[in-house]
Design a protein around this motif. Sequence first.
Motif, PDB file in Angstrom:
ATOM      1  N   ALA A  29       2.636   1.536  -3.438  1.00 38.65           N
ATOM      2  CA  ALA A  29       1.712   1.861  -4.529  1.00 38.65           C
ATOM      3  C   ALA A  29       1.347   3.344  -4.577  1.00 38.65           C
ATOM      4  O   ALA A  29       0.980   3.864  -5.634  1.00 38.65           O
ATOM      5  CB  ALA A  29       0.450   1.011  -4.411  1.00 38.65           C
ATOM      6  N   LYS A  30       1.468   4.026  -3.451  1.00 41.45           N
ATOM      7  CA  LYS A  30       1.151   5.461  -3.392  1.00 41.45           C
ATOM      8  C   LYS A  30       2.315   6.335  -3.866  1.00 41.45           C
ATOM      9  O   LYS A  30       2.190   7.551  -3.954  1.00 41.45           O
ATOM     10  CB  LYS A  30       0.757   5.854  -1.972  1.00 41.45           C
ATOM     11  CG  LYS A  30      -0.562   5.253  -1.547  1.00 41.45           C
ATOM     12  CD  LYS A  30      -0.895   5.568  -0.104  1.00 41.45           C
ATOM     13  CE  LYS A  30      -2.169   4.840   0.293  1.00 41.45           C
ATOM     14  NZ  LYS A  30      -2.394   4.862   1.720  1.00 41.45           N
ATOM     15  N   GLY A  31       3.449   5.711  -4.178  1.00 45.62           N
ATOM     16  CA  GLY A  31       4.619   6.458  -4.625  1.00 45.62           C
ATOM     17  C   GLY A  31       4.402   7.107  -5.978  1.00 45.62           C
ATOM     18  O   GLY A  31       3.632   6.610  -6.810  1.00 45.62           O
ATOM     19  N   GLN A  32       5.092   8.182  -6.191  1.00 42.60           N
ATOM     20  CA  GLN A  32       4.990   8.919  -7.447  1.00 42.60           C
ATOM     21  C   GLN A  32       5.451   8.037  -8.615  1.00 42.60           C
ATOM     22  O   GLN A  32       6.486   7.391  -8.538  1.00 42.60           O
ATOM     23  CB  GLN A  32       5.844  10.181  -7.377  1.00 42.60           C
ATOM     24  CG  GLN A  32       5.698  11.071  -8.595  1.00 42.60           C
ATOM     25  CD  GLN A  32       6.509  12.348  -8.476  1.00 42.60           C
ATOM     26  OE1 GLN A  32       7.488  12.402  -7.741  1.00 42.60           O
ATOM     27  NE2 GLN A  32       6.098  13.358  -9.202  1.00 42.60           N
ATOM     28  N   ARG A  71       6.350   4.967   7.813  1.00 46.68           N
ATOM     29  CA  ARG A  71       5.092   4.247   8.047  1.00 46.68           C
ATOM     30  C   ARG A  71       5.275   2.809   8.488  1.00 46.68           C
ATOM     31  O   ARG A  71       4.390   2.244   9.143  1.00 46.68           O
ATOM     32  CB  ARG A  71       4.224   4.313   6.795  1.00 46.68           C
ATOM     33  CG  ARG A  71       3.935   5.754   6.417  1.00 46.68           C
ATOM     34  CD  ARG A  71       2.630   6.102   5.807  1.00 46.68           C
ATOM     35  NE  ARG A  71       1.531   5.224   5.970  1.00 46.68           N
ATOM     36  CZ  ARG A  71       0.767   4.823   4.975  1.00 46.68           C
ATOM     37  NH1 ARG A  71       1.006   5.189   3.743  1.00 46.68           N
ATOM     38  NH2 ARG A  71      -0.273   4.038   5.200  1.00 46.68           N
ATOM     39  N   ILE A  73       9.587   6.865  -1.899  1.00 48.54           N
ATOM     40  CA  ILE A  73       8.987   5.614  -1.438  1.00 48.54           C
ATOM     41  C   ILE A  73       9.768   5.074  -0.247  1.00 48.54           C
ATOM     42  O   ILE A  73       9.180   4.646   0.752  1.00 48.54           O
ATOM     43  CB  ILE A  73       8.948   4.583  -2.591  1.00 48.54           C
ATOM     44  CG1 ILE A  73       7.976   5.047  -3.682  1.00 48.54           C
ATOM     45  CG2 ILE A  73       8.572   3.197  -2.073  1.00 48.54           C
ATOM     46  CD1 ILE A  73       8.117   4.308  -4.994  1.00 48.54           C
ATOM     47  N   SER A  79      11.584   9.306  -7.126  1.00 48.68           N
ATOM     48  CA  SER A  79      10.428   8.500  -6.750  1.00 48.68           C
ATOM     49  C   SER A  79      10.835   7.405  -5.769  1.00 48.68           C
ATOM     50  O   SER A  79      10.175   7.208  -4.736  1.00 48.68           O
ATOM     51  CB  SER A  79       9.788   7.884  -7.995  1.00 48.68           C
ATOM     52  OG  SER A  79       8.730   7.021  -7.640  1.00 48.68           O
ATOM     53  N   SER A 133       0.824  -1.208   0.000  1.00 51.44           N
ATOM     54  CA  SER A 133       0.000   0.000   0.000  1.00 51.44           C
ATOM     55  C   SER A 133       0.860   1.260   0.000  1.00 51.44           C
ATOM     56  O   SER A 133       0.590   2.208  -0.744  1.00 51.44           O
ATOM     57  CB  SER A 133      -0.924  -0.008   1.217  1.00 51.44           C
ATOM     58  OG  SER A 133      -1.619   1.210   1.319  1.00 51.44           O
ATOM     59  N   VAL A 134       1.885   1.275   0.827  1.00 53.96           N
ATOM     60  CA  VAL A 134       2.779   2.441   0.885  1.00 53.96           C
ATOM     61  C   VAL A 134       3.502   2.618  -0.446  1.00 53.96           C
ATOM     62  O   VAL A 134       3.578   3.722  -0.990  1.00 53.96           O
ATOM     63  CB  VAL A 134       3.793   2.306   2.045  1.00 53.96           C
ATOM     64  CG1 VAL A 134       4.841   3.406   1.981  1.00 53.96           C
ATOM     65  CG2 VAL A 134       3.067   2.345   3.392  1.00 53.96           C
ATOM     66  N   SER A 173       8.903   7.021   2.838  1.00 48.27           N
ATOM     67  CA  SER A 173       7.555   6.659   3.319  1.00 48.27           C
ATOM     68  C   SER A 173       7.578   5.314   4.032  1.00 48.27           C
ATOM     69  O   SER A 173       6.928   5.144   5.069  1.00 48.27           O
ATOM     70  CB  SER A 173       6.565   6.608   2.148  1.00 48.27           C
ATOM     71  OG  SER A 173       6.367   7.885   1.607  1.00 48.27           O
TER      72      SER A 173
END
Length: 93
Positions: A29-32, A87, A80, A76, A26-27, A83
């Motif tokens: 996949a949210k990356g630029q 997280r 990631i 990118s 999930s973390v 993050s």
Amino acid sequence: MSEHQESVRDLSVLVSESVTHEELQSVIAKGQFVRDVALADLYRGTGIAPGKKSVTYTLTLGAPDRTLTSEEIDASLRGIGESLQVRCAAELR
């Protein structure tokens, strides 16, 4: 499918056994520029501390309107990684 070239990169992290694949995915996949995330490898054993696991994902990165530059891809991946550290308490490998 885009007419612009995508880039594929592997990303490996060391995390606690309590961190789930779903949380990590999930973390990421949210990356630029992330278009796809696939689990490539999961390792526990020699060289990995007890209570930890090494997880590698294969990321497909791309933009709809152009081919990404090396600098954009690196930025990118750095984002990631940051993050994941915040997280998931992940350590980049």
